[in-house]
Design a protein around this motif. Structure first.
Motif, PDB file in Angstrom:
ATOM      1  N   GLN A  63       2.857   1.960  -3.256  1.00 17.80           N
ATOM      2  CA  GLN A  63       2.136   1.901  -4.383  1.00 17.80           C
ATOM      3  C   GLN A  63       1.518   3.481  -4.255  1.00 17.80           C
ATOM      4  O   GLN A  63       1.321   4.361  -5.160  1.00 17.80           O
ATOM      5  CB  GLN A  63       0.691   1.203  -4.358  1.00 17.80           C
ATOM      6  CG  GLN A  63       1.410  -0.219  -4.437  1.00 17.80           C
ATOM      7  CD  GLN A  63       2.210  -0.189  -5.760  1.00 17.80           C
ATOM      8  OE1 GLN A  63       1.863   0.040  -6.709  1.00 17.80           O
ATOM      9  NE2 GLN A  63       3.077  -1.342  -5.626  1.00 17.80           N
ATOM     10  N   GLN A  64       1.125   3.996  -2.861  1.00 16.10           N
ATOM     11  CA  GLN A  64       0.688   5.334  -2.736  1.00 16.10           C
ATOM     12  C   GLN A  64       1.603   6.278  -3.044  1.00 16.10           C
ATOM     13  O   GLN A  64       1.251   7.149  -3.745  1.00 16.10           O
ATOM     14  CB  GLN A  64       0.332   5.554  -1.201  1.00 16.10           C
ATOM     15  CG  GLN A  64      -0.266   6.919  -0.958  1.00 16.10           C
ATOM     16  CD  GLN A  64      -0.603   6.918   0.721  1.00 16.10           C
ATOM     17  OE1 GLN A  64      -0.404   6.042   1.486  1.00 16.10           O
ATOM     18  NE2 GLN A  64      -1.530   8.136   0.995  1.00 16.10           N
ATOM     19  N   PHE A 119       6.644  12.544   2.400  1.00 15.80           N
ATOM     20  CA  PHE A 119       6.270  11.211   2.504  1.00 15.80           C
ATOM     21  C   PHE A 119       7.246  10.082   2.378  1.00 15.80           C
ATOM     22  O   PHE A 119       7.236   9.023   2.762  1.00 15.80           O
ATOM     23  CB  PHE A 119       5.041  10.863   1.210  1.00 15.80           C
ATOM     24  CG  PHE A 119       4.343   9.601   1.236  1.00 15.80           C
ATOM     25  CD1 PHE A 119       3.067   9.590   1.921  1.00 15.80           C
ATOM     26  CD2 PHE A 119       4.677   8.700   0.764  1.00 15.80           C
ATOM     27  CE1 PHE A 119       2.405   8.774   2.025  1.00 15.80           C
ATOM     28  CE2 PHE A 119       3.761   7.407   0.690  1.00 15.80           C
ATOM     29  CZ  PHE A 119       2.828   7.290   1.516  1.00 15.80           C
ATOM     30  N   GLY A 152       1.673   6.714  -6.807  1.00 17.62           N
ATOM     31  CA  GLY A 152       0.668   7.494  -7.174  1.00 17.62           C
ATOM     32  C   GLY A 152       0.636   8.947  -7.115  1.00 17.62           C
ATOM     33  O   GLY A 152       0.574   9.505  -8.126  1.00 17.62           O
ATOM     34  N   LEU A 153       1.463   9.166  -6.013  1.00 12.68           N
ATOM     35  CA  LEU A 153       1.612  10.703  -5.666  1.00 12.68           C
ATOM     36  C   LEU A 153       2.688  11.397  -6.891  1.00 12.68           C
ATOM     37  O   LEU A 153       2.569  12.523  -7.202  1.00 12.68           O
ATOM     38  CB  LEU A 153       2.196  10.780  -4.336  1.00 12.68           C
ATOM     39  CG  LEU A 153       1.198  10.721  -3.091  1.00 12.68           C
ATOM     40  CD1 LEU A 153       1.595  10.663  -1.906  1.00 12.68           C
ATOM     41  CD2 LEU A 153       0.060  11.855  -3.401  1.00 12.68           C
ATOM     42  N   GLN A 157       0.914  -1.258  -0.247  1.00 16.93           N
ATOM     43  CA  GLN A 157      -0.054  -0.046  -0.033  1.00 16.93           C
ATOM     44  C   GLN A 157       0.672   1.271   0.018  1.00 16.93           C
ATOM     45  O   GLN A 157       0.515   2.088  -0.864  1.00 16.93           O
ATOM     46  CB  GLN A 157      -0.967   0.051   1.173  1.00 16.93           C
ATOM     47  CG  GLN A 157      -1.913  -1.115   1.147  1.00 16.93           C
ATOM     48  CD  GLN A 157      -2.920  -1.100   2.302  1.00 16.93           C
ATOM     49  OE1 GLN A 157      -2.882  -0.090   3.124  1.00 16.93           O
ATOM     50  NE2 GLN A 157      -3.713  -2.032   2.439  1.00 16.93           N
ATOM     51  N   LYS A 158       1.777   1.500   0.984  1.00 20.29           N
ATOM     52  CA  LYS A 158       2.561   2.699   1.067  1.00 20.29           C
ATOM     53  C   LYS A 158       3.209   3.171  -0.228  1.00 20.29           C
ATOM     54  O   LYS A 158       3.476   4.231  -0.633  1.00 20.29           O
ATOM     55  CB  LYS A 158       3.355   2.477   2.312  1.00 20.29           C
ATOM     56  CG  LYS A 158       2.622   2.371   3.579  1.00 20.29           C
ATOM     57  CD  LYS A 158       1.697   3.573   3.844  1.00 20.29           C
ATOM     58  CE  LYS A 158       1.105   3.654   5.115  1.00 20.29           C
ATOM     59  NZ  LYS A 158       0.273   4.718   5.355  1.00 20.29           N
TER      60      LYS A 158
END
Length: 177
Positions: free
Chosen positions: A41-42, A67, A45-46, A38-39
């Motif tokens: 991938q996040q 981040f 995306g950012l 998740q992290k």
């Protein structure tokens, strides 16, 4: 990191381990899987949003840097968890005596304000003759985490940083097999 997870899951299935050790394995594996699935991938995306000129809202370079710094903290925390598991494995999965008491004392300190934490390292130094290698590693990791948090704070407070530049530091991969 994926190999570490697979190795520890295999160990937990093959060996008769205590609930406390199994809990440590589950914690490390779960944290690593969350980070990977998740992290990261996040963050990707950012980054893609940042490159897309039509994206609304468009993340800034400071957003990405902040981040990424948080991801680095998570990576270091997970690495420490797996280091502890490797130490346990080398000790035939036996917990050092008094480790559960130390953990109980450390957990409440995480909820206390930062100002209260400053006197505690002095108390820990007084006990340094009895510290194990794992305790020393944890202390060093905490120092690195605090330094990284300070760097993030300074970066966010700095008005001189250019919004067009992005710096991402990726340490050399550590393999353990």
């Amino acid at each position: 990191m994926d190999a570490w997870c697979q190795q520890m899951e295999q160990e937990s299935k093959e060996k008769q381990l205590s609930e406390e050790v199994l809990g440590k394995i589950r914690s490390a594996v779960g944290s690593a899987q969350l980070l990977m699935s998740q992290k990261f991938q996040q963050f990707r995306g950012l980054c893609e949003q940042n490159l897309d000129v039509n994206a609304q809202p468009r993340p800034t370079a400071q957003d990405l840097a902040g981040f990424w710094d948080l991801l680095q903290l998570s990576i270091e925390d997970i690495s420490m968890k797996f280091d502890e598991l490797h130490l346990l494995k080398s000790n035939d999965w036996k917990l050092p005596k008094g480790s559960s008491k130390k953990e109980e004392k450390k957990q409440p300190s995480a909820t206390t304000p930062k100002k209260v934490l400053k006197p505690k390292p002095a108390a820990a130094k007084e006990k340094s003759s009895g510290e194990s290698a794992a305790d020393k590693q944890r202390q060093e990791a905490r120092k690195r985490l605090m330094a990284a948090k300070r760097a993030v704070s300074e970066r966010q407070n700095s008005a001189t940083e250019s919004a067009d530049s992005i710096e991402i530091y990726v340490p050399e991969a550590q393999t353990r097999l």
